[in-house]
Design an enzyme around this catalytic site. Sequence first.
Site, PDB file in Angstrom:
ATOM      1  N   HIS A 141       2.426  -3.533  -1.564  1.00 52.84           N
ATOM      2  CA  HIS A 141       1.432  -3.382  -2.637  1.00 52.84           C
ATOM      3  C   HIS A 141       1.815  -4.169  -3.900  1.00 52.84           C
ATOM      4  CE1 HIS A 141      -0.836  -0.920  -5.695  1.00 52.84           C
ATOM      5  NE2 HIS A 141      -1.734  -0.995  -4.728  1.00 52.84           N
ATOM      6  N   HIS A 166      -0.206   6.129   1.406  1.00 59.37           N
ATOM      7  CA  HIS A 166      -1.338   6.472   2.272  1.00 59.37           C
ATOM      8  C   HIS A 166      -0.951   7.410   3.419  1.00 59.37           C
ATOM      9  CE1 HIS A 166      -4.176   3.804   0.269  1.00 59.37           C
ATOM     10  NE2 HIS A 166      -3.089   3.090   0.002  1.00 59.37           N
ATOM     11  N   SER A 193      -1.893  -0.216   3.191  1.00 54.43           N
ATOM     12  CA  SER A 193      -3.123   0.227   2.531  1.00 54.43           C
ATOM     13  C   SER A 193      -4.352  -0.580   2.908  1.00 54.43           C
ATOM     14  CB  SER A 193      -2.937   0.176   1.020  1.00 54.43           C
ATOM     15  OG  SER A 193      -2.641  -1.137   0.600  1.00 54.43           O
ATOM     16  N   ASN A 227      -9.618   7.240  -0.980  1.00 54.84           N
ATOM     17  CA  ASN A 227      -8.348   7.613  -0.337  1.00 54.84           C
ATOM     18  C   ASN A 227      -8.162   9.130  -0.362  1.00 54.84           C
ATOM     19  OD1 ASN A 227      -7.603   4.829  -0.133  1.00 54.84           O
ATOM     20  ND2 ASN A 227      -7.131   4.888  -2.320  1.00 54.84           N
ATOM     21  N   GLU A 260       5.919  -0.308   3.045  1.00 60.22           N
ATOM     22  CA  GLU A 260       4.997   0.828   3.026  1.00 60.22           C
ATOM     23  C   GLU A 260       5.102   1.501   4.394  1.00 60.22           C
ATOM     24  OE1 GLU A 260       0.968  -0.301   1.839  1.00 60.22           O
ATOM     25  OE2 GLU A 260       1.814  -1.651   0.350  1.00 60.22           O
ATOM     26  N   ASP A 276       7.143   3.216   0.520  1.00 59.19           N
ATOM     27  CA  ASP A 276       5.942   3.648  -0.199  1.00 59.19           C
ATOM     28  C   ASP A 276       5.054   4.401   0.793  1.00 59.19           C
ATOM     29  OD1 ASP A 276       3.529   3.895  -1.459  1.00 59.19           O
ATOM     30  OD2 ASP A 276       3.439   1.833  -2.177  1.00 59.19           O
ATOM     31  N   LYS A 329      -4.147  10.191  -3.766  1.00 59.30           N
ATOM     32  CA  LYS A 329      -4.824   9.884  -2.502  1.00 59.30           C
ATOM     33  C   LYS A 329      -5.028  11.213  -1.756  1.00 59.30           C
ATOM     34  CE  LYS A 329      -2.778   5.322  -2.915  1.00 59.30           C
ATOM     35  NZ  LYS A 329      -3.802   4.727  -3.770  1.00 59.30           N
TER      36      LYS A 329
END
Length: 369
Positions: free
Chosen positions: A119, A197, A169, A32, A165, A194, A224
């Site tokens: 997640h 990423h 992910s 990541n 998110e 979140d 990441k």
Amino acid sequence: MLDFHRADLARLAARDRLRGLAPQRGRDFASNDYLGLASHPRLAAAIADAVAEGIPVGSGGSRLLRGNHPEHEALEAEAAAFFGAEASLYFSSGYTANATLLATLPQRGDLIVHDALVHASMHEGMKLSRAASVAAAHNDPAAFEDAIRAWRAQGGKGTVWIAVESLYSMDGDTAPLAELMAVAERHDAMLIVDEAHATGVFGERGQGLATPGERVVTLHTCGKALGCEGALVAGPAIVRDYLVNRGRGFIFSTAPSPLMARGVREALRILAEEPERRTALHRRIALASERLAPHGALANGTPIMPLILHDNGRTMRAAEALQARGFDIRGIRPPTVPVGAARLRLSITLNVGEADILALDQALHEVLA
Ligand SMILES: Cc1ncc(COP(=O)(O)O)c(C=O)c1O
């Protein structure tokens, strides 16, 4: 002794779900480290300077005791400005931060409506939370709204917390944040996003995809695209104060290394000062989309391109065949992804060049034939 555990591992093996630790090997299509910052000389130099200044390796305690260091506070002030929030708080990992957020902010009598694909760390927090929680269909704002209406119709009176998110992910798709924000506004709800990423990858400065505001709390992992370790929670000042007072994952844990805080400060500076990294990453994503989508990889204009092969065994055999050809590509199996949705998670970073993407295209022709 430990007979249950031996049998459990044997059951996992029988379902092609046994895991082991493998070293990094081959071209990086697995990490990541989207912007290649983990090995950026500026990060190494920032930490070397901090060592030379006498900044300690260890914090020595919880932030609430002797572990609070000026580096933590400087990072949090800079991060709040960077993410456009009133305040921020640095945690030792995104996992702890998410679990602490969900366990601490929603109260008894509240409702958490979460995307079905959030997640594991958010699930951990929901297990610890006194609030009720319900899953909404992935990326479907109407499903979130229906869940809130159904709960209110049954007499639910507390605050609603929407948890999502911004960039998923394992699927690589982005959330409809504007619509979710509209749902939050209609129902006077809070929105927890979140940005693990998306941080560093999206946004004018790399701040992510969410728009800050009084009802928005964001989580930015630092391991990441920032190339470091830990996580920053950003949002209203009251959220920071509350987590400092009530967040057990923050209070009862040794503060992260002040050296790492210095590293994250430098990473935020690099994001702002080297936008060309983001531009280069998006060019590479465009090339990967063009070359890898014909093999079945899902291309959403993000660095995460899953190639869903469904079967656990087939997925792991394909990963091994690609590893044998010099590509670090990992198979992802349940429970990380739903049963029947095992996949190769192709991750595009600046650690690989265009030639590597072309070589992967060729290798996929051989391996998936
Ligand atoms: C979406 C998401 N949130 C949170 C985390 C946890 O962050 P950390 O690795 O810093 O514990 C991860 C992955 O590690 C993630 O993919």
